[in-house]
Design a protein around this motif. Structure first.
Motif, PDB file in Angstrom:
ATOM      1  N   ARG A  88       8.323  -6.558  16.998  1.00  0.00           N
ATOM      2  CA  ARG A  88       8.222  -5.680  15.829  1.00  0.00           C
ATOM      3  C   ARG A  88       9.423  -5.865  14.897  1.00  0.00           C
ATOM      4  O   ARG A  88      10.387  -5.101  14.939  1.00  0.00           O
ATOM      5  CB  ARG A  88       8.134  -4.218  16.265  1.00  0.00           C
ATOM      6  N   PRO A  89       9.373  -6.842  14.016  1.00  0.00           N
ATOM      7  CA  PRO A  89      10.404  -6.949  12.977  1.00  0.00           C
ATOM      8  C   PRO A  89      10.065  -6.050  11.784  1.00  0.00           C
ATOM      9  O   PRO A  89       8.912  -5.663  11.590  1.00  0.00           O
ATOM     10  CB  PRO A  89      10.348  -8.429  12.589  1.00  0.00           C
ATOM     11  N   TRP A  90      11.088  -5.728  10.981  1.00  0.00           N
ATOM     12  CA  TRP A  90      10.912  -4.904   9.783  1.00  0.00           C
ATOM     13  C   TRP A  90      11.174  -5.743   8.537  1.00  0.00           C
ATOM     14  O   TRP A  90      12.015  -6.647   8.548  1.00  0.00           O
ATOM     15  CB  TRP A  90      11.870  -3.717   9.794  1.00  0.00           C
ATOM     16  N   CYS A  91      10.450  -5.403   7.468  1.00  0.00           N
ATOM     17  CA  CYS A  91      10.626  -6.112   6.204  1.00  0.00           C
ATOM     18  C   CYS A  91      10.245  -5.177   5.061  1.00  0.00           C
ATOM     19  O   CYS A  91       9.770  -4.061   5.287  1.00  0.00           O
ATOM     20  CB  CYS A  91       9.769  -7.381   6.165  1.00  0.00           C
ATOM     21  N   THR A  92      10.454  -5.629   3.841  1.00  0.00           N
ATOM     22  CA  THR A  92      10.006  -4.841   2.697  1.00  0.00           C
ATOM     23  C   THR A  92       8.483  -4.897   2.612  1.00  0.00           C
ATOM     24  O   THR A  92       7.852  -5.828   3.110  1.00  0.00           O
ATOM     25  CB  THR A  92      10.612  -5.368   1.392  1.00  0.00           C
ATOM     26  N   ALA A  93       7.905  -3.889   1.970  1.00  0.00           N
ATOM     27  CA  ALA A  93       6.445  -3.807   1.897  1.00  0.00           C
ATOM     28  C   ALA A  93       5.846  -5.012   1.177  1.00  0.00           C
ATOM     29  O   ALA A  93       4.793  -5.522   1.568  1.00  0.00           O
ATOM     30  CB  ALA A  93       6.034  -2.511   1.191  1.00  0.00           C
ATOM     31  N   GLU A  94       6.510  -5.495   0.151  1.00  0.00           N
ATOM     32  CA  GLU A  94       5.956  -6.611  -0.611  1.00  0.00           C
ATOM     33  C   GLU A  94       6.044  -7.933   0.144  1.00  0.00           C
ATOM     34  O   GLU A  94       5.311  -8.879  -0.164  1.00  0.00           O
ATOM     35  CB  GLU A  94       6.671  -6.736  -1.958  1.00  0.00           C
ATOM     36  N   ASP A  95       6.925  -8.021   1.159  1.00  0.00           N
ATOM     37  CA  ASP A  95       7.066  -9.260   1.932  1.00  0.00           C
ATOM     38  C   ASP A  95       6.264  -9.237   3.227  1.00  0.00           C
ATOM     39  O   ASP A  95       6.375 -10.166   4.036  1.00  0.00           O
ATOM     40  CB  ASP A  95       8.549  -9.502   2.272  1.00  0.00           C
ATOM     41  N   TYR A  96       5.466  -8.205   3.439  1.00  0.00           N
ATOM     42  CA  TYR A  96       4.804  -8.021   4.733  1.00  0.00           C
ATOM     43  C   TYR A  96       3.952  -9.231   5.124  1.00  0.00           C
ATOM     44  O   TYR A  96       4.110  -9.787   6.222  1.00  0.00           O
ATOM     45  CB  TYR A  96       3.936  -6.761   4.695  1.00  0.00           C
ATOM     46  N   ASP A  97       3.059  -9.647   4.270  1.00  0.00           N
ATOM     47  CA  ASP A  97       2.160 -10.756   4.614  1.00  0.00           C
ATOM     48  C   ASP A  97       2.929 -12.045   4.861  1.00  0.00           C
ATOM     49  O   ASP A  97       2.615 -12.808   5.784  1.00  0.00           O
ATOM     50  CB  ASP A  97       1.136 -10.964   3.492  1.00  0.00           C
ATOM     51  N   ARG A  98       3.927 -12.291   4.040  1.00  0.00           N
ATOM     52  CA  ARG A  98       4.717 -13.515   4.189  1.00  0.00           C
ATOM     53  C   ARG A  98       5.491 -13.505   5.504  1.00  0.00           C
ATOM     54  O   ARG A  98       5.516 -14.506   6.236  1.00  0.00           O
ATOM     55  CB  ARG A  98       5.674 -13.646   3.008  1.00  0.00           C
TER      56      ARG A  98
END
Length: 276
Positions: free
Chosen positions: A242-252
């Motif tokens: 489970r890594p975390w990222c910004t919402a706009e980078d989720y798919d990438r």
């Protein structure tokens, strides 16, 4: 001695003159009775116009932070209600009974409301959506059986742009009546990946995968990434990465991390399948 009497006005002309005077008197009486009422009615309409301008200016200032579409609608509705109130008062002033007119308008409004029931439900949902703001333009939402980036929010419908660049118009009632997911609202997202590591060493694999995802440039340091065992069988172990990222980078991030995990697992031998 003979006396001649000359009638200056004949009886016929006298009667006509009397009738004309009587009609003129009635018109004067009617004028004195009606003209003040008409003047008052015109004054009421003039004051109504001033009230409409005042209400419009007041609402534009009071609703300055409200969504433009909703603000425009509320201002127009207030002005129309003010105009109708002034018109009814003016008609009452000149002696026209407005009770029947109001009843007819109410019946017509009811008929229109029943005919446009679905449209009005979309309108009500639009007002609530614009007021409560469960999503903004640019957010990625899922609801009403569709998903996409919000391109515009209107009174009756919301426009979405799908991932394959298709514009969809969704009635607001569909979005409001069901469950709505806004994946952009909080700014960050957790990427949940289920990884089958076979019979590889659990602790070493977890450490390797965490090191791998934490070095990814789009993975956030806070909140920290986690990797936990979710199930174990005699031949395989399943992990939740489970890594975390910004919402706009989720798919990438999801796509790239899956690819990195696949390549990383090749470097760790599977004791059940050492040739892998």
């Amino acid at each position: 001695m003979t006396i001649f009497t000359v009638e200056l006005v004949s009886p016929l002309w006298q009667n006509s003159l009397d009738m004309a005077l009587e009609v003129w008197k009635k018109w004067l009486d009617l004028g004195f009775a009606v003209v003040p009422k008409i003047i008052w009615a015109i004054g009421i309409l003039f004051l109504t116009r001033l009230a409409m301008n005042f209400i419009g200016r007041f609402l534009r200032k009071a609703l300055a932070r409200t969504e433009p579409t909703l603000r425009h609608f509320l201002i127009q509705a207030a002005e129309i209600l003010t105009l109708l109130s002034g018109a009814v008062a003016a008609l009452n002033q000149v002696g026209i009974q407005t009770t029947s007119i109001v009843a007819v308008l109410a019946a017509a409004g009811l008929a229109v409301g029943l005919a446009l029931q679905n449209t009005l439900s979309h309108f009500a949902a639009g007002v609530i959506i614009i007021s409560m703001r469960p999503f903004e333009v640019g957010d990625y939402i899922e609801g009403g059986g569709v998903a996409g980036v919000v391109d515009g929010v209107g009174i009756f419908s919301t426009t979405l742009i799908t991932r394959d660049n298709v514009q969809i118009t969704v009635p607001n009632g569909l979005l409001f009546s069901g469950t709505l997911r806004n994946t952009s609202a909080l700014g960050t997202r957790r990427v949940d990946l289920e990884i089958d590591i076979g019979d590889r060493p659990i602790e070493m694999t977890i450490t390797h995968l965490l090191t791998l995802v934490q070095s990814h440039p789009l993975v956030l340091d806070r909140p920290p990434s986690t990797c936990d065992v979710t199930s174990i069988s005699p031949t395989t172990t399943v992990l939740y990465l489970r890594p975390w990222c910004t919402a706009e980078d989720y798919d990438r991030v999801r796509s790239q991390v899956l690819q990195l995990v696949k390549e990383a697992l090749r470097e760790i031998p599977d004791t059940d399948n050492p040739m892998q």
